[in-house]
Structure formats: C-alpha cells, structure tokens
Design a protein around this motif. Sequence first.
Motif, PDB file in Angstrom:
ATOM      1  N   ARG A  68      -8.686  -7.064   6.885  1.00  0.00           N
ATOM      2  CA  ARG A  68      -9.158  -6.073   7.770  1.00  0.00           C
ATOM      3  C   ARG A  68     -10.540  -6.281   8.209  1.00  0.00           C
ATOM      4  O   ARG A  68     -10.718  -5.829   9.433  1.00  0.00           O
ATOM      5  N   ILE A  69     -11.580  -6.278   7.398  1.00  0.00           N
ATOM      6  CA  ILE A  69     -12.775  -6.485   7.802  1.00  0.00           C
ATOM      7  C   ILE A  69     -13.106  -7.693   8.720  1.00  0.00           C
ATOM      8  O   ILE A  69     -13.697  -7.544   9.697  1.00  0.00           O
ATOM      9  N   GLU A 105     -11.543  -6.831  12.125  1.00  0.00           N
ATOM     10  CA  GLU A 105     -12.514  -5.996  12.876  1.00  0.00           C
ATOM     11  C   GLU A 105     -13.463  -6.632  13.473  1.00  0.00           C
ATOM     12  O   GLU A 105     -14.068  -6.620  14.789  1.00  0.00           O
ATOM     13  N   ARG A 123       0.677  -1.162  -0.101  1.00  0.00           N
ATOM     14  CA  ARG A 123       0.038  -0.059  -0.135  1.00  0.00           C
ATOM     15  C   ARG A 123       0.729   1.351  -0.169  1.00  0.00           C
ATOM     16  O   ARG A 123       0.237   2.384  -0.311  1.00  0.00           O
ATOM     17  N   GLU A 158      -9.854   4.885   3.575  1.00  0.00           N
ATOM     18  CA  GLU A 158     -11.104   4.274   2.817  1.00  0.00           C
ATOM     19  C   GLU A 158     -11.083   2.771   2.850  1.00  0.00           C
ATOM     20  O   GLU A 158     -11.921   2.054   2.633  1.00  0.00           O
ATOM     21  N   ASN A 159     -10.139   2.240   1.717  1.00  0.00           N
ATOM     22  CA  ASN A 159      -9.931   1.327   1.544  1.00  0.00           C
ATOM     23  C   ASN A 159      -9.729   0.093   2.548  1.00  0.00           C
ATOM     24  O   ASN A 159      -8.868   0.424   3.431  1.00  0.00           O
ATOM     25  N   LYS A 160     -10.277  -0.756   2.696  1.00  0.00           N
ATOM     26  CA  LYS A 160     -10.106  -1.902   3.718  1.00  0.00           C
ATOM     27  C   LYS A 160     -10.125  -3.336   3.046  1.00  0.00           C
ATOM     28  O   LYS A 160     -10.961  -3.422   2.385  1.00  0.00           O
ATOM     29  N   SER A 161      -9.080  -4.057   3.109  1.00  0.00           N
ATOM     30  CA  SER A 161      -9.063  -5.396   2.812  1.00  0.00           C
ATOM     31  C   SER A 161      -9.951  -6.257   3.517  1.00  0.00           C
ATOM     32  O   SER A 161     -10.663  -6.091   4.315  1.00  0.00           O
ATOM     33  N   LYS A 162     -10.278  -7.391   2.803  1.00  0.00           N
ATOM     34  CA  LYS A 162     -11.302  -8.165   3.266  1.00  0.00           C
ATOM     35  C   LYS A 162     -10.539  -8.999   4.631  1.00  0.00           C
ATOM     36  O   LYS A 162     -11.510  -9.126   5.533  1.00  0.00           O
ATOM     37  N   THR A 164      -1.735  10.010   9.016  1.00  0.00           N
ATOM     38  CA  THR A 164      -1.922   8.457   9.692  1.00  0.00           C
ATOM     39  C   THR A 164      -1.881   8.589  11.024  1.00  0.00           C
ATOM     40  O   THR A 164      -2.387   7.854  12.037  1.00  0.00           O
ATOM     41  N   ASP A 202      -3.241  -4.703   7.560  1.00  0.00           N
ATOM     42  CA  ASP A 202      -4.466  -4.903   7.915  1.00  0.00           C
ATOM     43  C   ASP A 202      -4.690  -4.603   9.472  1.00  0.00           C
ATOM     44  O   ASP A 202      -5.944  -4.115   9.832  1.00  0.00           O
ATOM     45  N   ILE A 219      -6.224  -0.802  14.226  1.00  0.00           N
ATOM     46  CA  ILE A 219      -7.215  -1.572  14.961  1.00  0.00           C
ATOM     47  C   ILE A 219      -7.299  -0.971  16.468  1.00  0.00           C
ATOM     48  O   ILE A 219      -8.254  -1.277  17.109  1.00  0.00           O
TER      49      ILE A 219
END
Length: 328
Positions: free
Chosen positions: A199-200, A203, A61, A193-197, A156, A237, A241
């Motif tokens: 990262r989801i 969470e 990234r 804004e972009n989150k990897s699967k 950040t 990811d 958090i």
Amino acid sequence: MSERLDTAGAVARLLKADDILILCHKNPDGDTLGSAGALYWGLRALDKTAAVFCADVVHERYSYMELELFYEQFTPKYVVAVDIAGAQLFGEKAAKWADKVDLCIDHHGSNTGYADAMLLDDTAAATGEIMYDVLVDMGVDIDVRMANCLYTGVSTDTGCFRFANTTARTHRVAARLIDLGTELQMLNELLFENKSKQRIAIEQLALSTLEYHFDGCCALICLTRDQIAKIGADEADLEGITSLPRSIEGVTVGITMRQQPGGSYKISVRTKVGLDATVIAAALGGGGHKQAAGCEIIGGLDYAKAAILEETGKALASCDIGTPRSGG
C-alpha cells in the motif's frame, strides 16, 4: 423496475425465505462485505441457511467476519444483493445471478433497479446503516460479530466518519454498535492505521503520476495494471486510494484512473462539498454519490483522460468553483 420496499417489507420477505445467497460486489470493500456478513450472521441466528458470494477474493484483513462463502453447498432459493448499484458490478463469476436477484439492499441513488424488489435509502451513508435497521426489525440480537461487520461498513464508507456523507444518524448507529460490543480499537487499527508495504508503494507510485488541472482545482492520478502487478498489490491495498488526490489543499475534485483487465479505465471521482461528483460520472455512463462517484471508460489512457477532464471542466465551470481555462 424494482418494487420499492420499506424496511418492514424487506424484513417480511427475509423472514419467509431460506437457503439464501448473499451477493457482494466485485472488488469488495468494507461496506459490501460488512453488510453481507451482518446479514449472514443474522440469518444464521434465525436458523436459516445462508452463504456469501463474491466474484473476487475476500482479503484476509476481513477474516474477523468469519464469513461462510458459497461453494454450491446448497441450492439458493432466495438471492439478496447488498451494496450493489448495478448488475455490471457483480463481476464475471457472479454474473449468472444478476437477473435472479430477489432483493437488493443498497444506499446508492444511482441504483439501476435490477432486482425484483429493493430496499433503497440514498440518505444512508452506508448500506451498513440500513442493515442495522433490518437486523433490529428481524428481531435479531446483534452480537459482537455482527456489530463488527456493521461497524466496518459504516466506518469505511465514511472514511472513519470524515466524509461529507456522515450524518447524525451515522454516529447514532455507530454508537449503538459500540454499545453492543464492537471491538473498536482492533477495527480502527486494522482498517485505518495498518498499511501494507504494498500500500505504501502504491501511494508513492500514485503520487508520482500526480497531475494538476484547471488552475489546481483538479488533481489526477493514474495506475496501470502493469504497475500494480509489479508492486504485488491486491484490492485491499488499493482500497481508499481514491481519496488521495482530493485530500490535497486547494483541490475540489480528485480523479483516480485505474486500468482494468480488458484495457479500459475505471474512473473514481471524489469531490468536496459544492461539486456533485455524479454530474461528472453520469455524463460518462456512471453514477454514485454527490461526493463519490465513478464510471468506466473504454479506450486508451489519452482518450480516457481527455474524456474525464472534459466533463470535469464542464462541472467546475457550471458550479463556479475555480475558473477552469483548460485541462492543463
């Protein structure tokens, strides 16, 4: 202890140096990488040889920074550490440089003074703020690539200018970087804004472990190495958090526990204004900033949880936020 330098003093040493190795901390975030990247490109603009080293993999990234990583392509004659508060944060692969740092540029008030010289400003929201002044004083014409690096660090470390460490100076630096060509839309989308699967999934997992303590004033989440590995998440990811439990309404202190390779637990403490996170972390050998601090506890989950909750309870009681009666 380190010799304390002002910006002019640090710049004078950088201008005299060449064959410069720039070190990032382990588990690199946007500030350590952005500050390193900006310095790297600034030094290159002055026809100096430089490269960046990090003990851990730099996530794709951040590929827009176009960093030249160090693979022993030259023999370092001057070593600079950026955004690294203590030698324990270098990581195993960079440990050999821990006692060879000529200059540290940092914004952590808890800096241990491991470098020969130090440019430290703990009023800065990010090391990127300090690095902007360094590049300007070096006489570097900050281009789009450098501006992107610096904006990454500043944005950040302030949670896109939402955290309590954000100041008017932070906004002035960001505005200047935008004037210099920062690719604002691209960076904000990429970084916030972009989150990897993965990262989801992280969470979801983190929230499934959520516990409330001290009448709901404290929220705690915990992630083990096996859980993270099963999801296939990497450090990128996991970045950010730690702000998740603090974001809950009514929570004054959010605690994130992450199991480390040796079995210890890395503890991240995030607090709202009125409670000093460093008070909690310092009691367990850590440090950081007033609203963002951390420590590492050696021992099993139950032991680590009991230790961090004990110090959290003391801190909550001493500042009269809530009326903590017990850890549950």
